[in-house]
Structure formats: structure tokens, C-alpha cells
Scaffold this motif. Structure first.
Motif, PDB file in Angstrom:
ATOM      1  N   MET A  62      -3.861 115.378  -4.505  1.00  0.00           N
ATOM      2  CA  MET A  62      -2.537 115.363  -5.116  1.00  0.00           C
ATOM      3  C   MET A  62      -2.589 114.582  -6.433  1.00  0.00           C
ATOM      4  SD  MET A  62       0.004 114.699  -1.919  1.00  0.00           S
ATOM      5  CE  MET A  62      -0.094 115.698  -0.446  1.00  0.00           C
ATOM      6  N   GLY A  63      -1.578 114.816  -7.300  1.00  0.00           N
ATOM      7  CA  GLY A  63      -1.538 114.104  -8.562  1.00  0.00           C
ATOM      8  C   GLY A  63      -1.232 112.632  -8.341  1.00  0.00           C
ATOM      9  N   ALA A  64      -1.702 111.809  -9.280  1.00  0.00           N
ATOM     10  CA  ALA A  64      -1.477 110.382  -9.174  1.00  0.00           C
ATOM     11  C   ALA A  64      -0.008 110.063  -9.435  1.00  0.00           C
ATOM     12  CB  ALA A  64      -2.355 109.653 -10.199  1.00  0.00           C
ATOM     13  N   GLU A  65       0.464 108.987  -8.831  1.00  0.00           N
ATOM     14  CA  GLU A  65       1.834 108.555  -9.062  1.00  0.00           C
ATOM     15  C   GLU A  65       1.988 108.138 -10.530  1.00  0.00           C
ATOM     16  OE1 GLU A  65       4.431 108.495  -7.208  1.00  0.00           O
ATOM     17  OE2 GLU A  65       3.591 109.030  -5.254  1.00  0.00           O
ATOM     18  N   ARG A  66       3.093 108.499 -11.147  1.00  0.00           N
ATOM     19  CA  ARG A  66       3.351 108.157 -12.527  1.00  0.00           C
ATOM     20  C   ARG A  66       4.785 107.656 -12.657  1.00  0.00           C
ATOM     21  NH1 ARG A  66       1.363 113.393 -12.528  1.00  0.00           N
ATOM     22  NH2 ARG A  66      -0.706 113.684 -13.426  1.00  0.00           N
ATOM     23  N   PRO A  67       5.008 106.653 -13.504  1.00  0.00           N
ATOM     24  CA  PRO A  67       6.392 106.264 -13.771  1.00  0.00           C
ATOM     25  C   PRO A  67       7.068 107.361 -14.569  1.00  0.00           C
ATOM     26  CG  PRO A  67       4.889 105.102 -15.245  1.00  0.00           C
ATOM     27  CD  PRO A  67       4.035 105.835 -14.252  1.00  0.00           C
ATOM     28  N   VAL A  94      11.479 117.839  -1.330  1.00  0.00           N
ATOM     29  CA  VAL A  94      12.013 116.981  -2.384  1.00  0.00           C
ATOM     30  C   VAL A  94      10.832 116.320  -3.082  1.00  0.00           C
ATOM     31  CG1 VAL A  94      13.476 115.004  -2.911  1.00  0.00           C
ATOM     32  CG2 VAL A  94      14.105 116.555  -1.049  1.00  0.00           C
ATOM     33  N   ALA A  95      10.673 116.602  -4.360  1.00  0.00           N
ATOM     34  CA  ALA A  95       9.551 116.027  -5.103  1.00  0.00           C
ATOM     35  C   ALA A  95       9.811 116.120  -6.590  1.00  0.00           C
ATOM     36  CB  ALA A  95       8.247 116.755  -4.769  1.00  0.00           C
ATOM     37  N   ASP A  96       9.236 115.183  -7.333  1.00  0.00           N
ATOM     38  CA  ASP A  96       9.320 115.200  -8.785  1.00  0.00           C
ATOM     39  C   ASP A  96       8.292 116.188  -9.331  1.00  0.00           C
ATOM     40  OD1 ASP A  96       8.990 114.338 -11.644  1.00  0.00           O
ATOM     41  OD2 ASP A  96      10.439 112.834 -10.993  1.00  0.00           O
ATOM     42  N   ALA A  97       8.658 116.887 -10.391  1.00  0.00           N
ATOM     43  CA  ALA A  97       7.750 117.880 -10.974  1.00  0.00           C
ATOM     44  C   ALA A  97       6.476 117.260 -11.524  1.00  0.00           C
ATOM     45  CB  ALA A  97       8.470 118.653 -12.081  1.00  0.00           C
ATOM     46  N   VAL A  98       6.493 115.964 -11.836  1.00  0.00           N
ATOM     47  CA  VAL A  98       5.289 115.327 -12.369  1.00  0.00           C
ATOM     48  C   VAL A  98       4.365 114.828 -11.264  1.00  0.00           C
ATOM     49  CG1 VAL A  98       6.540 114.652 -14.444  1.00  0.00           C
ATOM     50  CG2 VAL A  98       6.257 112.996 -12.586  1.00  0.00           C
TER      51      VAL A  98
END
Length: 245
Positions: free
Chosen positions: A1-6, A97-101
């Protein structure tokens, strides 16, 4: 999965605050989907392993694709929107539910991603498109629709006299800026939160994500009496991931 980003959340918070109004607005047939879905839907390839609907809202596109045989996963940052898609009384669509980034999916899992009228409503579009590139398999396809950057850059002069209202761009086309638009129809009101970006903001993000543009179509109304026959309202882009990154 992609890394968490602010991430910033100005647009996301605006849409979430209007989620209930959007659901009523959309299911009343008042949103733009009715205006250009017949041009958009044929751009989507046949069903494959997985079609991910990014910025799915209450699931209107996902329901169409599901009826056409696609295995759809709807993704939206708003809990209200995602729940509405997943609990539709007649045609529920699996939703998260998820952020597109930070899409909760492994690399190269999808052979199609759809982003219908959502990327101009996302705060951090460059990492969002990068995430789309990450989850797309080789030869996978992104089909996206946005407000045409020319349309979001200006407006028609409503005070002008004559049959052809001039279209005026008062601010710099090349600079990104947030906007809100409130519309009222049939006794309902809906406030849109978006960001104007020049076309190059999207094309560069696609290129950086390893996606090659296959088609770029400007969508204007066919009604010659409408001012929107002169200026395209929407932009449709088909981009493919052609080789391993």
C-alpha cells in the motif's frame, strides 16, 4: 500500500459537509452526470478483474459499471458518501472510506480506474494520480472527467448585451485557486467545492505517474442556442499504463 502522507483537507471537508445535500441532489438527477455520461461511459474498457471508482461519491458511476459487469470498488473520503454507495436500496456498490492519496489497495491490482468529476475536487491531485498509477496493472486504464480548465478559469459576462455573452478570464489561467459554486434547482441547493488548475497540472501528473494519454475529449453541449456550445464544460481523458514503472 502507499505510504501515509499528510494531506490538506479544504475541499474534502467542504464536500463532506454537503454530503447529504449531494446525495439528494444527485439522486434527483440534478448533477452533471446526466449531461455527459453518454459521452463518458463508452470510454471505459470492458470489465476485467477490478474497476476502482476514485472519488465515487454516492456511487452513481459505480452502479452503472456494476450493471455492465464490472467488479467495482468505490472509494471516497467521506463516510457519508461511502455508506450511501454501499447501502443503496436497489444497487449497492462495495465501498471503502479512504483518501485518494493513500488508497488501501496493493500495487497493480486494478485493470481500470474511473475518476468521474472528482480529481478537481481533490486537494492533493498529484499524489492522488500517483496512487492511481500505483494500483493500475500494466496495460490498465484510467478514465477521468474533470471540469474543463477553461471553464473553471472564467465565466460568462451575464451583464453583457447581445446574443453572445463574452467569456471572461479575470484571474490567471496558469495559477491554481479554490472556488465554491452554489446552485439551486427544483427547490434543492448544492454547494460545489473545487479547484481550478491549468490543464498541464493534470497532464504532468499523469506523465509522472507513468500514464500515457490515449484520448483527450472536450465536451460541450450540442445545443447551438446554449452559450456552453462555445466553451467546453467538461474534459474527458483516457490514459493507460503501458509498461512497468
Amino acid at each position: 500500500m502507499g505510504a501515509e502522507r499528510p494531506v490538506s483537507s479544504l475541499l474534502a471537508e467542504g464536500w463532506d459537509a454537503n454530503a447529504e445535500a449531494w446525495i439528494e441532489w444527485t439522486r434527483g438527477g440534478l448533477d452533471s452526470y446526466r449531461d455527459h455520461k453518454l459521452a463518458f461511459l463508452p470510454l471505459i474498457p470492458p470489465p476485467g478483474r477490478l474497476t476502482v471508482d476514485v472519488g465515487a461519491g454516492e456511487g452513481r458511476v459505480g452502479r452503472e459499471l456494476q450493471a455492465r459487469g464490472h467488479r467495482v470498488l468505490a472509494v471516497d473520503r467521506s463516510l457519508t458518501m461511502s455508506r450511501s454507495a454501499a447501502t443503496h436500496p436497489e444497487e449497492p456498490v462495495p465501498a471503502v472510506v479512504a483518501d485518494a492519496v493513500n488508497l488501501p489497495l496493493p500495487d497493480e491490482v486494478a485493470d481500470c480506474v474511473v475518476a468521474f468529476m472528482s480529481l478537481h475536487d481533490i486537494d492533493d491531485v498529484v499524489p492522488a494520480i500517483a496512487e492511481i498509477g500505483r494500483i493500475l496493472a500494466v496495460d490498465g486504464t484510467l478514465v477521468m472527467a474533470i471540469v474543463h480548465p477553461l471553464s473553471s478559469a472564467g465565466s460568462f459576462d451575464r451583464d453583457a448585451v447581445g446574443p453572445a455573452f463574452p467569456f471572461i478570464i479575470r484571474d490567471a489561467y496558469t495559477e491554481a485557486r479554490h472556488y465554491t459554486t452554489t446552485r439551486t434547482r427544483d427547490g434543492l441547493s448544492m454547494t460545489y467545492h473545487g479547484v481550478h488548475r491549468p490543464l498541464s497540472a493534470y497532464t504532468e501528473a499523469l506523465a509522472d505517474a507513468g500514464l500515457v494519454i490515449e484520448r483527450l475529449r472536450e465536451h460541450a453541449t450540442d445545443d447551438p442556442a446554449s452559450k456552453w456550445s462555445r466553451i467546453p464544460l467538461f474534459l474527458h481523458i483516457v490514459a493507460s499504463r503501458r509498461s512497468a514503472r
